[in-house]
Motif scaffolding. Structure first.
Motif, short mmCIF file in Angstrom:
data_model
loop_
_atom_site.label_atom_id
_atom_site.label_comp_id
_atom_site.label_asym_id
_atom_site.label_seq_id
_atom_site.Cartn_x
_atom_site.Cartn_y
_atom_site.Cartn_z
N ASP A 1 0.82 -1.22 0.00
CA ASP A 1 0.00 0.00 0.00
C ASP A 1 0.86 1.27 0.00
O ASP A 1 0.45 2.30 -0.52
CB ASP A 1 -0.95 0.01 1.21
CG ASP A 1 -2.04 -1.05 1.09
OD1 ASP A 1 -2.23 -1.57 -0.04
OD2 ASP A 1 -2.67 -1.38 2.11
N LEU A 2 2.07 1.18 0.59
CA LEU A 2 2.97 2.34 0.57
C LEU A 2 3.65 2.50 -0.79
O LEU A 2 4.36 3.47 -1.02
CB LEU A 2 4.04 2.18 1.66
CG LEU A 2 3.58 2.52 3.09
CD1 LEU A 2 4.63 2.06 4.10
CD2 LEU A 2 3.33 4.02 3.22
N GLY A 3 3.47 1.51 -1.65
CA GLY A 3 4.01 1.61 -3.01
C GLY A 3 5.28 0.82 -3.24
O GLY A 3 5.86 0.87 -4.32
N PHE A 4 5.77 0.08 -2.22
CA PHE A 4 7.02 -0.66 -2.39
C PHE A 4 6.84 -1.87 -3.31
O PHE A 4 5.77 -2.49 -3.34
CB PHE A 4 7.55 -1.14 -1.02
CG PHE A 4 8.15 -0.02 -0.21
CD1 PHE A 4 9.38 0.52 -0.54
CD2 PHE A 4 7.45 0.51 0.88
CE1 PHE A 4 9.92 1.56 0.20
CE2 PHE A 4 7.98 1.54 1.62
CZ PHE A 4 9.21 2.08 1.28
N ASP A 5 7.91 -2.20 -4.00
CA ASP A 5 7.97 -3.43 -4.79
C ASP A 5 8.23 -4.55 -3.77
O ASP A 5 9.35 -4.71 -3.30
CB ASP A 5 9.13 -3.29 -5.79
CG ASP A 5 9.27 -4.49 -6.69
OD1 ASP A 5 8.60 -5.51 -6.44
OD2 ASP A 5 10.06 -4.41 -7.64
N THR A 6 7.19 -5.28 -3.40
CA THR A 6 7.24 -6.15 -2.22
C THR A 6 7.24 -7.63 -2.59
O THR A 6 6.40 -8.08 -3.38
CB THR A 6 6.02 -5.85 -1.30
OG1 THR A 6 5.96 -4.43 -1.07
CG2 THR A 6 6.13 -6.57 0.03
N ALA A 7 8.19 -8.35 -1.99
CA ALA A 7 8.23 -9.80 -2.15
C ALA A 7 8.09 -10.45 -0.78
O ALA A 7 8.29 -9.81 0.26
CB ALA A 7 9.55 -10.21 -2.80
N GLY A 8 7.75 -11.73 -0.77
CA GLY A 8 7.65 -12.46 0.49
C GLY A 8 8.17 -13.87 0.31
O GLY A 8 8.19 -14.39 -0.81
N TRP A 9 8.62 -14.45 1.42
CA TRP A 9 9.16 -15.81 1.37
C TRP A 9 8.56 -16.62 2.52
O TRP A 9 8.53 -16.13 3.67
CB TRP A 9 10.68 -15.78 1.50
CG TRP A 9 11.31 -17.13 1.51
CD1 TRP A 9 11.43 -17.99 0.45
CD2 TRP A 9 11.93 -17.79 2.63
NE1 TRP A 9 12.08 -19.13 0.84
CE2 TRP A 9 12.40 -19.05 2.18
CE3 TRP A 9 12.12 -17.45 3.97
CZ2 TRP A 9 13.05 -19.95 3.01
CZ3 TRP A 9 12.78 -18.34 4.80
CH2 TRP A 9 13.24 -19.59 4.32
N SER A 10 8.07 -17.81 2.21
CA SER A 10 7.54 -18.66 3.28
C SER A 10 7.75 -20.11 2.89
O SER A 10 8.25 -20.41 1.81
CB SER A 10 6.05 -18.38 3.50
OG SER A 10 5.31 -18.88 2.40
N ARG A 11 7.36 -21.00 3.78
CA ARG A 11 7.52 -22.43 3.51
C ARG A 11 6.65 -22.87 2.34
O ARG A 11 7.10 -23.46 1.38
CB ARG A 11 7.15 -23.21 4.76
CG ARG A 11 8.18 -24.25 5.10
CD ARG A 11 8.20 -24.55 6.52
NE ARG A 11 6.94 -25.12 6.94
CZ ARG A 11 6.85 -26.12 7.79
NH1 ARG A 11 7.96 -26.65 8.27
NH2 ARG A 11 5.70 -26.57 8.19
N SER A 12 5.36 -22.52 2.44
CA SER A 12 4.39 -23.05 1.48
C SER A 12 4.23 -22.16 0.25
O SER A 12 3.70 -22.61 -0.77
CB SER A 12 3.03 -23.19 2.15
OG SER A 12 2.59 -21.90 2.55
N GLY A 13 4.63 -20.89 0.36
CA GLY A 13 4.45 -19.98 -0.77
C GLY A 13 3.01 -19.53 -0.95
O GLY A 13 2.61 -19.15 -2.05
N ARG A 14 2.26 -19.55 0.14
CA ARG A 14 0.87 -19.08 0.08
C ARG A 14 0.82 -17.65 -0.47
O ARG A 14 1.61 -16.79 -0.06
CB ARG A 14 0.32 -19.12 1.52
CG ARG A 14 -1.03 -18.55 1.67
CD ARG A 14 -1.47 -18.66 3.11
NE ARG A 14 -2.62 -17.84 3.34
CZ ARG A 14 -3.27 -17.75 4.48
NH1 ARG A 14 -2.87 -18.44 5.51
NH2 ARG A 14 -4.31 -16.99 4.60
N GLN A 15 -0.09 -17.41 -1.42
CA GLN A 15 -0.11 -16.12 -2.14
C GLN A 15 -0.66 -14.99 -1.28
O GLN A 15 -1.54 -15.19 -0.45
CB GLN A 15 -0.95 -16.25 -3.41
CG GLN A 15 -0.36 -17.22 -4.43
CD GLN A 15 1.07 -16.86 -4.84
OE1 GLN A 15 1.31 -15.75 -5.31
NE2 GLN A 15 2.02 -17.77 -4.65
#
Ligand code: NDP
Length: 310
Positions: A155-169
């Motif tokens: 929401d702040l406008g960052f190009d955001t990525a995430g990492w987790s075990r399952s890769g839930r979207q």
């Protein structure tokens, strides 16, 4: 039937006993160290309880962690394996962490430490930083709290990525999964935010091997647990310029010892485990509600999985 409370600090424990007594008048609320009849204790509300302490209560129905993480409960080798552990989380805690993550990501993004240092020298120094859409932020862990933090960054406008075990979207977030997804996630992360739970798999994950996979000068924000970070590796990475700065909320030893090298380090900002410090009144009401729900249904969304460790 009774509930015992252990927070490590006598005054805090008394405050929580008072609050829980008002919220749960049908239960006797007692100090963990003065529990009365051991067989009458049904719930233990704890933060970092002493080893072997929980096993004293033969009829315990559940342990309640005063916090979202359960590592401080699971570290007890004598913890009875069958016991459910209830996490304490909720909108208040999530909101506080969203604020913390936004604040410190923005501080790194806008080079606040450099501007502060310029001010201290009476120096007018204008720094042009990329607009948020061109800053790549990566969140490790995409749990209940971390997902909300990642969404705030979107929401702040960052190009955001995430990492987790399952890769839930997560909406708007580029998601990477598991050990195979980690290198690609790291390679594109300029500001890394750790919001993982501490488990045998994630302990010491923030080490020199991981730092070497980030772009040079990347920043680290650790609000997960102190056990995620190999402290000497961080110092070496900052000194070599591999990392450009770090914000740390959690530490291997808390409180952070007075002579610890982190205190005086010019590229480290320290916050004393307050990223999401829940006020006692809110915490007690969340816990009372979680216990009531568990009593009614024998289950709860708040139950952690001891095998996974979170
Ligand atoms: P959850 O317990 O809801 O979820 C944990 C997340 O981490 C999940 O996305 C899970 O993946 C992921 N994960 C777990 N193990 C691994 C692994 N080995 N590799 C990759 N991903 C993994 O987390 P919350 O968001 O509620 O909280 C996270 C942590 O934040 C807490 O455990 C606590 O340590 C910390 N915290 C710190 C606070 C502070 O004040 N500093 C306050 C509150 C929490 P998957 O989705 O696939 O299951």
């Amino acid at each position: 039937m009774s509930i015992v409370v252990y927070l490590g600090d006598a005054e805090e424990t008394r405050e929580w006993i008072g609050l829980l007594s008002r919220l749960m008048p049908d239960h006797e609320i007692r100090d963990f160290d003065d529990p009365g009849q051991l067989s009458a204790v049904e719930y233990a509300v704890v933060w970092a309880p002493p080893r072997g302490g929980i096993a004293r209560f033969p009829n315990l129905k559940a342990v309640v962690s005063v916090g979202a993480g359960v590592d401080h409960v699971l570290r007890d080798p004598n913890l009875p394996k069958h016991l459910p552990i209830l996490r304490t989380t909720g909108p208040d805690m999530v909101q506080r962490l969203r604020e913390y993550v936004a604040l410190h990501v923005l501080a790194h993004h806008r080079e606040l430490a450099t501007t502060d240092a310029s001010q201290a020298r009476g120096e007018w120094r204008q720094i042009v930083t990329p607009v948020a859409g061109r800053r790549r932020v990566g969140v490790m862990g995409l749990g209940n709290i971390a997902r909300a933090c990642a969404r705030t960054l979107v929401d702040l406008g960052f190009d955001t990525a995430g990492w987790s075990r399952s890769g839930r979207q997560v909406d708007g977030v580029t998601v990477f999964a598991g050990a195979d997804g980690l290198p690609a996630f790291l390679a594109q992360t300029e500001i890394l935010v750790c919001l993982l739970p501490l488990t045998p798999e994630t302990r010491d994950i923030l080490d020199s091997r991981l730092f070497a996979q980030l772009p040079k000068g990347a920043r680290l924000i650790n609000a997960g647990r102190g056990g995620h970070l190999v402290e000497d590796d961080l110092l070496a990475a900052l000194d070599s310029g591999r990392l450009g700065g770090a914000t740390l909320d959690v530490f291997r030893t808390e409180p952070l010892p007075a002579d610890h090298p982190f205190w005086g380090h010019p590229r480290i900002r320290i916050t004393p485990h307050i990223a999401s410090m829940i006020d006692a009144e809110t915490g007690a009401s969340v816990i009372a509600e979680n216990i009531r729900c568990f009593e009614r249904t024998g289950a709860s969304d708040a139950v952690a999985d001891p095998k996974r460790g979170y």
